[in-house]
Scaffold this active site. Structure first.
Site, short mmCIF file in Angstrom:
data_model
loop_
_atom_site.label_atom_id
_atom_site.label_comp_id
_atom_site.label_asym_id
_atom_site.label_seq_id
_atom_site.Cartn_x
_atom_site.Cartn_y
_atom_site.Cartn_z
N ASP A 206 0.85 -1.18 0.00
CA ASP A 206 0.00 0.00 0.00
C ASP A 206 0.89 1.24 0.00
OD1 ASP A 206 -2.14 1.69 0.16
OD2 ASP A 206 -2.68 1.19 2.23
N ASP B 124 -3.01 2.53 -5.98
CA ASP B 124 -1.96 2.60 -4.97
C ASP B 124 -1.80 1.36 -4.10
OD1 ASP B 124 -4.40 3.02 -3.74
OD2 ASP B 124 -3.61 4.43 -2.28
N GLU B 125 -2.51 0.29 -4.41
CA GLU B 125 -2.33 -0.91 -3.57
C GLU B 125 -2.62 -2.17 -4.37
OE1 GLU B 125 -5.21 -1.62 -0.40
OE2 GLU B 125 -6.52 -0.09 -1.27
#
Length: 372
Positions: free
Chosen positions: A23, A117-118
Site C-alpha cells: 500500500d 496505490d495498492e
C-alpha cells in the site's frame, strides 16, 4: 510483529499461501509533494477545495490535524487552516502506478491490483529463489523508493485479510509480518474500525452493541451478526477469526469493474456527492482501461446511514467506451436519486455486462473494490 521477525519458518504450515499486501503511503498527496518540492513537509490535500468539495487524499502532515480522505473539504480546512489543496492529476498517478506494478511483476505474476496505490501479491511460488516472503516485501519497498522516490508499506501473511491489516500496522514506510498461527490473536486485539469495510458509523453502531475490538466481535454468534448487519455478517464473522480463503486473482475475467468508498462522515449534499462521484469515476475508469474491456450497464450503489442499500442501473444498447460517457451515465443515475432521503456512508459505481461476459464459464465474480 515487525519485519525483524523473519518468515523463513513459514513452511511450518504446509499449504498456506504467502501473501503480500503493498500500500503506497498517502499516494496522491505524496506524488504532489514529490513533484513540487515546495509542498514537502507541509499539510497537503488532493481533491476539491470548494466549500462542498471532498478530500481524495491527505498527506501525513495533514493527517496529524485529523484530515482524512473522504472528508468534506470545509471540515478539513477547519481542522487545518494551513491546508494546501491540489487538483487531482490522474494521468500522473496512473503512470506511477504502472511503474510500481512492473516492480511487483518482477517477483510474481500473481498480482491483484485493488486501486492505483495498492495490490495483493501471492509469492507462494518463489520464482526468484529469494527464500522469504518478508525479504521479497523488503526488496519491493526498496525498489519503489529508488525508482519512484515514494514510500510504500507492506504486510506479509498467509491470507489477504491479514496481509491488508498488516500493511496498515506500521504506516508510513513500514513492514509487518503475521505468521501462521498468529492471525486470530492479532485480530482479537484490534479495534473493529481497523477492519476493512467498517467505517466510522459502522464502528459507532458496533460500540452501541458492545463491540469494540476483534475479540468482542468474535464473541458474537452468526445469528446475532446477521440480525444487526445483514449480508455483512458473514464477512465480520470470518474476519474476527482471521479467516480469509480468497485467492489472489491476477487475470480474472470480471463480471463487473467498479469501485466504492466509505465516507469519513456521512454526506447528503448534492455538490459533495457529485464531486465524490467524479473522483470515483476517474479511479474506476483506470481499472476499466487496465482490464481492456467495455460494457453496457452502469450501476450506482448508495449505502445510507442506517445501512440500507440503494442501487440504480442504466443499460445502453451500445458499448460504453469512453470515460466521458461512463461519467455522464453515472451522474445521470445520481441525479435521479437527488435529493437523498437521508445521508449516505458509502458510494459505489460499476460497469457490467462486459464484453468478456460471454466467454466466462465460471460463476459470478465482481471487482467491486474499495478506493484509496
Amino acid at each position: 510483529m515487525s519485519a525483524a521477525q523473519s518468515d523463513d519458518d513459514e513452511g511450518e504450515a504446509q499449504g498456506l499461501r504467502k501473501i503480500i499486501h503493498v500500500d503506497m503511503d498517502a499516494f496522491f498527496a505524496s506524488v504532489e509533494q514529490r513533484d513540487n518540492p515546495g509542498l514537502r513537509g507541509r499539510p497537503v490535500a488532493v481533491g476539491g477545495a470548494g466549500g462542498r468539495g471532498v478530500v481524495a487524499a491527505a498527506s501525513y502532515e495533514a493527517r496529524r490535524f485529523g484530515v482524512r480522505s473522504a472528508m468534506p473539504s470545509a471540515r478539513a480546512r477547519k481542522l487545518c487552516p494551513d491546508l494546501i489543496f491540489c487538483k487531482t492529476r490522474f494521468d500522473v498517478y496512473r503512470e506511477v502506478s504502472r511503474q510500481i506494478r512492473a516492480i511487483f511483476r518482477h517477483y510474481t505474476p500473481h498480482v491483484e491490483p485493488l486501486s492505483l496505490d495498492e495490490a495483493y501479491l501471492d509469492v507462494t511460488e518463489d520464482i526468484r529463489g529469494i527464500g522469504s516472503a518478508t525479504r521479497i516485501a523488503e526488496l519491493i519497498r526498496q525498489r519503489i523508493r529508488e525508482e519512484t522516490q515514494l514510500t510504500a508499506s507492506a504486510g506479509v501473511s498467509y491470507n489477504k485479510f491479514l496481509a491488508k491489516l498488516a500493511s496498515d500496522q506500521n504506516k508510513p514506510d513500514g513492514l509487518c509480518v503475521i505468521r501462521p498461527g498468529e492471525g486470530a490473536d492479532f485480530v482479537r486485539a484490534l479495534p473493529v474500525r481497523r477492519f476493512h469495510g467498517v467505517g466510522p458509523r459502522g464502528a459507532e453502531k458496533m460500540a452501541g452493541l458492545g463491540i469494540g475490538t476483534g475479540g468482542d466481535l468474535a464473541e458474537k454468534d452468526i445469528a446475532f451478526l446477521r440480525t444487526h448487519f445483514g449480508s455483512f455478517a458473514d464477512y465480520l464473522y470470518r474476519a474476527a477469526r482471521g479467516i480469509d480463503l480468497r485467492p489472489v486473482r491476477a487475470n480474472r475475467i470480471r463480471k463487473s469493474v467498479g469501485g466504492e468508498r466509505t465516507f469519513f462522515e456521512d454526506i447528503s449534499g448534492g455538490r459533495a456527492l457529485r464531486e465524490t462521484l467524479e473522483t470515483i469515476i476517474g479511479i474506476v475508469w483506470e481499472r476499466i482501461e487496465q482490464a481492456k474491456t467495455r460494457g453496457h450497464t452502469v450501476t450506482l450503489k448508495l449505502r445510507y446511514a442506517d445501512f440500507t442499500l440503494k442501487t440504480r442501473a442504466r443499460t445502453v444498447p451500445h458499448w460504453v467506451e469512453t470515460q466521458a460517457e461512463f461519467a455522464r451515465l453515472g451522474h445521470a443515475l445520481l441525479e435521479e436519486l437527488l435529493p437523498l432521503p437521508q445521508p449516505i456512508r458509502l458510494m459505489g459505481l460499476t460497469l457490467s455486462s462486459l464484453e468478456s461476459d460471454a466467454r466466462d464459464e465460471r460463476g459470478p465474480d465482481t471487482a467491486q473494490l474499495s478506493l484509496l
